[in-house]
Structure formats: structure tokens, C-alpha cells
Design a protein around this motif. Structure first.
Motif, PDB file in Angstrom:
ATOM      1  N   GLN A 120     -53.240 -36.577  24.451  1.00 10.30           N
ATOM      2  CA  GLN A 120     -53.150 -36.703  23.202  1.00 10.30           C
ATOM      3  C   GLN A 120     -51.937 -36.704  22.550  1.00 10.30           C
ATOM      4  OE1 GLN A 120     -55.995 -33.670  22.054  1.00 10.30           O
ATOM      5  NE2 GLN A 120     -57.369 -35.121  21.095  1.00 10.30           N
ATOM      6  N   ILE A 121     -51.013 -35.699  22.950  1.00  3.95           N
ATOM      7  CA  ILE A 121     -49.646 -35.435  22.492  1.00  3.95           C
ATOM      8  C   ILE A 121     -48.819 -36.846  23.041  1.00  3.95           C
ATOM      9  CG2 ILE A 121     -47.662 -34.342  22.809  1.00  3.95           C
ATOM     10  CD1 ILE A 121     -49.449 -31.882  23.092  1.00  3.95           C
ATOM     11  N   THR A 125     -46.680 -39.692  20.818  1.00  5.40           N
ATOM     12  CA  THR A 125     -45.126 -40.113  20.694  1.00  5.40           C
ATOM     13  C   THR A 125     -44.933 -41.568  21.151  1.00  5.40           C
ATOM     14  OG1 THR A 125     -45.233 -39.480  23.339  1.00  5.40           O
ATOM     15  CG2 THR A 125     -45.064 -37.692  21.701  1.00  5.40           C
ATOM     16  N   SER A 126     -46.114 -42.304  21.630  1.00  9.97           N
ATOM     17  CA  SER A 126     -45.939 -43.675  21.879  1.00  9.97           C
ATOM     18  C   SER A 126     -45.104 -44.016  23.205  1.00  9.97           C
ATOM     19  CB  SER A 126     -45.044 -44.347  20.833  1.00  9.97           C
ATOM     20  OG  SER A 126     -45.885 -44.349  19.532  1.00  9.97           O
ATOM     21  N   ILE A 127     -44.761 -42.614  23.868  1.00  8.55           N
ATOM     22  CA  ILE A 127     -44.178 -42.912  25.316  1.00  8.55           C
ATOM     23  C   ILE A 127     -44.878 -43.635  26.289  1.00  8.55           C
ATOM     24  CG2 ILE A 127     -43.347 -41.571  27.395  1.00  8.55           C
ATOM     25  CD1 ILE A 127     -42.314 -39.336  25.129  1.00  8.55           C
ATOM     26  N   LYS A 128     -44.609 -44.448  27.007  1.00 12.11           N
ATOM     27  CA  LYS A 128     -45.527 -45.304  27.962  1.00 12.11           C
ATOM     28  C   LYS A 128     -44.636 -45.212  29.118  1.00 12.11           C
ATOM     29  CE  LYS A 128     -44.968 -49.110  25.702  1.00 12.11           C
ATOM     30  NZ  LYS A 128     -44.195 -48.500  24.479  1.00 12.11           N
ATOM     31  N   SER A 145     -40.608 -34.718  15.987  1.00 12.38           N
ATOM     32  CA  SER A 145     -41.260 -34.868  14.662  1.00 12.38           C
ATOM     33  C   SER A 145     -42.582 -35.760  14.745  1.00 12.38           C
ATOM     34  CB  SER A 145     -40.141 -35.702  13.922  1.00 12.38           C
ATOM     35  OG  SER A 145     -38.960 -34.965  13.657  1.00 12.38           O
ATOM     36  N   GLN A 146     -42.698 -36.662  15.694  1.00 13.97           N
ATOM     37  CA  GLN A 146     -43.889 -37.186  15.654  1.00 13.97           C
ATOM     38  C   GLN A 146     -44.871 -36.448  15.944  1.00 13.97           C
ATOM     39  OE1 GLN A 146     -42.886 -40.372  18.410  1.00 13.97           O
ATOM     40  NE2 GLN A 146     -42.460 -42.129  16.790  1.00 13.97           N
TER      41      GLN A 146
END
Length: 339
Positions: A120-121, A125-128, A145-146
Motif C-alpha cells: 500500500q505504501i 509513492t508511485s515507485i515502480k 509527503s505523499q
């Protein structure tokens, strides 16, 4: 000389030579024999070890390999070109790193998170997988912050890089502070006063924290702020909190305690006055109300309730008298106007 004289002279010469040899032998035998020790023989031998040639630097070897007339020009060229060579090498290394798997994120994990999963975290963060490492490094504050915006329970998120390409998000969560009861609905309030409106509350856990009844958002935040300053012993005593405003104190609240007592204190003064409850409770022998509206005193619950009822009847009569008086004035005024 006659042949005989020649033979006699040769004989005399030979005899003299033998006599001289015998004399020398006798003198040699009379002299002491000198014994040369092994150490003396070793010292007498001149030991010579070949000297090792001094170590040469790479530049010295290169210079030695050049012809005398080539050495100086070649070194001058290298001296002028080495900054460009260094830049070229760095560019080459950088290009190799950019296209290598080490420049892409290898893994993302979290620590300290209890209520939100790593998946979920990471989604927040939109990290891929495949993102560049330095892109994430530059955006660490934005990513933190996200996370805090996406999850009300998260107080802070710290992003760190473990070389060469592994990231960790250290999560710190707000603690649960109190429950808010609105009608038949319960909500959790965190230690910063935030209400979790979308989370269901387990009824079996209601005894673990105080339950506020009928408080609005602003009052909840004010209560939680004061509550978090109290000692764990005092907080553990609280069960139910209700609003009991008076004419003099509109933010008066009543806090039921597990020891059977009740504390009445202005919400705005709760952080200052409630720490004295522990001392007052030690002198109480029966279930009492500890009133902290004006000063601090304790009175048995029955006596305190009678006092409240008497004051309520008194106020009611006073209000009725005021109403009758007002009605009489209005009636007199209307009569005078009609005349």
C-alpha cells in the motif's frame, strides 16, 4: 778449474743448500701453530650481496622505455591531456552505470508500519521497479509527503538508500488516543486529534481507551492535546467523558474513573488541573466527585448530586419567576396601550 774442482764446488753448494733448508725447517717447527676458527674464516670471506634495484613508478618505467629524444615531448603531451582523459573515463563509467541494472531500483521495503502494508505504501509513492535510483533520491522529500498525506496514521516517513539500489521507508505512526461516540457510532481519534472516519471500531476494545460522548471535532482535538500530556497512570483511569456545561463554565466536562470517582474539570484547564487528581484520590474513602471548576475539592457522589439537584431547582424557580415577571410586564404594557 779442473773437473775435480768443479765437482767439489757443486757438492759444497748442494750441501750448503741442504743445511739452509734444514735450518729453516727447524725454525718453523719451533714457532706456535696458529689455528684459524670457523668464525674468523667466515669473517675473512668477503660476503657480497647483489643490491636490489630501486622500485620505479609507472611513469618512470614509461619514461625509461622511451628513447632519449622521445621522453620529454611525450610527457609534456600526457601532462596536458590528463584532465581530458579523466573526464573521458568518468563519462565512460557514468554511461556504463546508467545502462546497467544497478542504476534501477532493486527493492523497496518498509519498517515501523503496523496498519499499512508495504504494498500500500509503495503504491502511494508511485515507485515502480525500473525507476532510476537518482530520480528517487532527488524526490525523497516529495515521496515522504505523499505517504503522510495518503495515510492519516502515518506521522512521518523517512526514505533511505542502501547501496547500490535498495530503498527503505522508515514509518512512524501516530498512536491511538481515544474513542469518540456519536449516536451509536464509534470512531478512533489519533494522538494528533485526527478522527479515522473510515475505520471500524472493535467493541471489545472500547475499554482500552476513554470514550468521549457528544464532542465535536474541535473539542476532540482540544481534549486529545491535553490528554497526551498526562501520565500513563492517569490516562489509564479514564473511562467515559461527557459534557456538563454550567452557566459559569461552558466547557465543563465530567470524566468517570475506573476507581469509582468522577472528575469535573474545564476542558481548557484539563492539562493543568487533572495531574492533581492522583494526590486528591489518595485521601478519598468513598466514591466521590472531584470538582475542579473553582479550586479543587472532593464530595461524595450522593451529596454532590443532591447539591446539583438543589441548584437546578433553584435555577428553575428563578427562571420561572423571571418568566412570570416578564409576562406581567408585557400584560401591563398591553393594557396601558389599549386604554
Amino acid at each position: 778449474m779442473t773437473p775435480w774442482q768443479k765437482q767439489h764446488a757443486a757438492f759444497e753448494k748442494k750441501k750448503a743448500a741442504e743445511a739452509a733448508k734444514q735450518a729453516r725447517e727447524e725454525r718453523r717447527q719451533k714457532q706456535p701453530i696458529k689455528v684459524v676458527s670457523v668464525v674468523e674464516k667466515y669473517d675473512a670471506i668477503a660476503v657480497t650481496t647483489p643490491d636490489k634495484p630501486p622500485k620505479q613508478s609507472l611513469l618512470a618505467k614509461f619514461k625509461a622505455g622511451l628513447k632519449p629524444n622521445e621522453s620529454k615531448p611525450m610527457l609534456d603531451v600526457l601532462g596536458k591531456m590528463w584532465p581530458f582523459l579523466l573526464v573521458f573515463i568518468l563519462i565512460l563509467l557514468g554511461s556504463g552505470y546508467v545502462v546497467s541494472p544497478l542504476s534501477k531500483i532493486g527493492s523497496f521495503k518498509t519498517t515501523g508500519n503496523v496498519h499499512e502494508s508495504t504494498k500500500q505504501i509503495a503504491a502511494a509513492t508511485s515507485i515502480k521497479t525500473g525507476d532510476h535510483v537518482w530520480k528517487i533520491v532527488k524526490a525523497k522529500q516529495t515521496i515522504s509527503s505523499q505517504i503522510t498525506k495518503a495515510f492519516p496514521r502515518v506521522k512521518s516517513a523517512s526514505i533511505s538508500l542502501q547501496l547500490p539500489n535498495h530503498f527503505t521507508a522508515k514509518i512512524t505512526e501516530y498512536g491511538e488516543s481515544i474513542y469518540l461516540k456519536t449516536g451509536a457510532t464509534y470512531q478512533i481519534a489519533l494522538s494528533d486529534g485526527t478522527l479515522l472516519t473510515s475505520e471500524a471500531v472493535d467493541p471489545q476494545k472500547l475499554n482500552a481507551m476513554p470514550v468521549l460522548e457528544g464532542f465535536n471535532q474541535k473539542e476532540v482535538e482540544q481534549f486529545v492535546k491535553a490528554y497526551e500530556t498526562l501520565t500513563s497512570d492517569t490516562k489509564a483511569q479514564m473511562t467515559t467523558v461527557t459534557k456538563v456545561p454550567t452557566k459559569a463554565t461552558t466547557d465543563f466536562i465530567a470524566i468517570d474513573m475506573k476507581d469509582g470517582n468522577q472528575v469535573r474539570v474545564p476542558l481548557s484547564q484539563m492539562a493543568d488541573k487533572l495531574p492533581y487528581y492522583k494526590t486528591v484520590a489518595q485521601s478519598i474513602t468513598e466514591a466521590s466527585v472531584v470538582d475542579m471548576e473553582a479550586g479543587i475539592y472532593a464530595k461524595p457522589k450522593a451529596a454532590y448530586q443532591k447539591e446539583l439537584d438543589d441548584q437546578a431547582d433553584k435555577d428553575k424557580k428563578s427562571d420561572k419567576s423571571s418568566t412570570d415577571s416578564s409576562d406581567a410586564k408585557d400584560s401591563t404594557s398591553q393594557t396601558e396601550k389599549s386604554e
